[in-house]
Design a protein around this motif. Structure first.
Motif, PDB file in Angstrom:
ATOM      1  N   UNK A  87      12.712  20.124 -39.869  1.00 30.66           N
ATOM      2  CA  UNK A  87      13.439  18.967 -40.409  1.00 30.66           C
ATOM      3  C   UNK A  87      12.104  17.960 -41.025  1.00 30.66           C
ATOM      4  N   UNK A  88      12.480  16.987 -42.107  1.00 34.30           N
ATOM      5  CA  UNK A  88      11.620  16.298 -42.656  1.00 34.30           C
ATOM      6  C   UNK A  88      10.816  15.214 -41.620  1.00 34.30           C
ATOM      7  N   UNK A  89      11.412  14.919 -40.490  1.00 32.63           N
ATOM      8  CA  UNK A  89      10.978  13.748 -39.834  1.00 32.63           C
ATOM      9  C   UNK A  89       9.763  14.605 -39.032  1.00 32.63           C
ATOM     10  N   UNK A  90       9.545  15.807 -38.896  1.00 29.31           N
ATOM     11  CA  UNK A  90       8.391  16.652 -38.286  1.00 29.31           C
ATOM     12  C   UNK A  90       7.063  16.247 -38.978  1.00 29.31           C
ATOM     13  N   UNK A  91       7.325  16.082 -40.356  1.00 33.84           N
ATOM     14  CA  UNK A  91       6.160  15.728 -41.159  1.00 33.84           C
ATOM     15  C   UNK A  91       5.726  14.460 -40.854  1.00 33.84           C
ATOM     16  N   UNK A  95       2.093  12.977 -39.595  1.00 34.72           N
ATOM     17  CA  UNK A  95       1.223  12.212 -40.261  1.00 34.72           C
ATOM     18  C   UNK A  95       0.922  11.174 -39.242  1.00 34.72           C
ATOM     19  N   UNK A  96       1.874  10.407 -38.465  1.00 38.10           N
ATOM     20  CA  UNK A  96       1.504   9.372 -37.660  1.00 38.10           C
ATOM     21  C   UNK A  96       0.648   9.826 -36.325  1.00 38.10           C
ATOM     22  N   UNK A  97       0.900  10.877 -35.547  1.00 34.34           N
ATOM     23  CA  UNK A  97       0.290  11.234 -34.386  1.00 34.34           C
ATOM     24  C   UNK A  97      -0.618  12.108 -34.559  1.00 34.34           C
ATOM     25  N   UNK A  98      -0.818  12.926 -35.608  1.00 36.78           N
ATOM     26  CA  UNK A  98      -1.846  13.815 -35.790  1.00 36.78           C
ATOM     27  C   UNK A  98      -1.030  15.362 -35.968  1.00 36.78           C
ATOM     28  N   UNK A 100      -1.299  17.869 -34.253  1.00 35.77           N
ATOM     29  CA  UNK A 100      -1.105  19.013 -33.062  1.00 35.77           C
ATOM     30  C   UNK A 100       0.069  18.188 -32.193  1.00 35.77           C
ATOM     31  N   UNK A 101       0.297  17.134 -33.028  1.00 32.43           N
ATOM     32  CA  UNK A 101       1.709  16.126 -32.259  1.00 32.43           C
ATOM     33  C   UNK A 101       2.791  17.200 -31.769  1.00 32.43           C
ATOM     34  N   UNK A 102       3.203  18.132 -32.624  1.00 34.26           N
ATOM     35  CA  UNK A 102       4.474  18.995 -32.258  1.00 34.26           C
ATOM     36  C   UNK A 102       4.271  20.187 -31.502  1.00 34.26           C
ATOM     37  N   UNK A 103       2.960  20.497 -31.043  1.00 31.83           N
ATOM     38  CA  UNK A 103       2.693  21.856 -30.580  1.00 31.83           C
ATOM     39  C   UNK A 103       3.146  21.796 -29.051  1.00 31.83           C
ATOM     40  N   UNK A 104       3.387  22.933 -28.775  1.00 31.59           N
ATOM     41  CA  UNK A 104       4.006  22.980 -27.191  1.00 31.59           C
ATOM     42  C   UNK A 104       2.835  23.267 -26.251  1.00 31.59           C
ATOM     43  N   UNK A 105       3.050  22.207 -25.355  1.00 31.97           N
ATOM     44  CA  UNK A 105       1.957  22.457 -24.419  1.00 31.97           C
ATOM     45  C   UNK A 105       2.232  23.422 -23.321  1.00 31.97           C
ATOM     46  N   UNK A 106       1.510  24.086 -22.538  1.00 33.51           N
ATOM     47  CA  UNK A 106       1.688  25.036 -21.415  1.00 33.51           C
ATOM     48  C   UNK A 106       1.884  24.361 -20.083  1.00 33.51           C
TER      49      UNK A 106
END
Length: 106
Positions: A87-91, A95-98, A100-106
């Motif tokens: 979705x466009x909100x991911x972009x 942009x705001x948080x960097x 790696x903001x949406x990468x899954x954390x272990x």
């Protein structure tokens, strides 16, 4: 309130079963026409657009999105490749948080 779905015939078939007003194989021009009618009649509506239609750049679509309120526009992922959908909100989040903001954390 109207419930409207626009997109491929396969997608809209499912929404028709739910009672939505559907527009199979809709074009960006048809999206503009339908939205313009809703705006002119001051109707309330939920309008679900398949991703390629939701990302078209029509002036009425842009107006409806910027106003908010009576007409809510949502984006539906493609049936054939839902895992590839972003979705466009991911972009915006990236942009705001960097990046790696949406990468899954272990």
């Amino acid at each position: 309130m109207k419930n409207i779905a626009m997109g491929s015939a396969a997608l809209t078939r499912g929404f028709a079963l739910l009672g939505f007003e559907t527009y199979p194989d809709a074009t960006p021009e048809l999206v503009e026409k339908v939205l313009e009618g809703l705006v002119n009649r001051r109707e309330k509506a939920l309008v679900l657009l398949e991703h390629q239609l939701a990302r078209s750049h029509g002036p009425v679509l842009a107006q409806v999105r910027s106003e908010g309120g009576r007409i809510v526009v949502g984006e539906v992922p493609p049936l054939a490749t839902p895992a590839d959908y972003h979705p466009p909100v991911e972009d915006l989040v990236r942009r705001i948080l960097g990046p790696s903001a949406l990468e899954e954390q272990p």
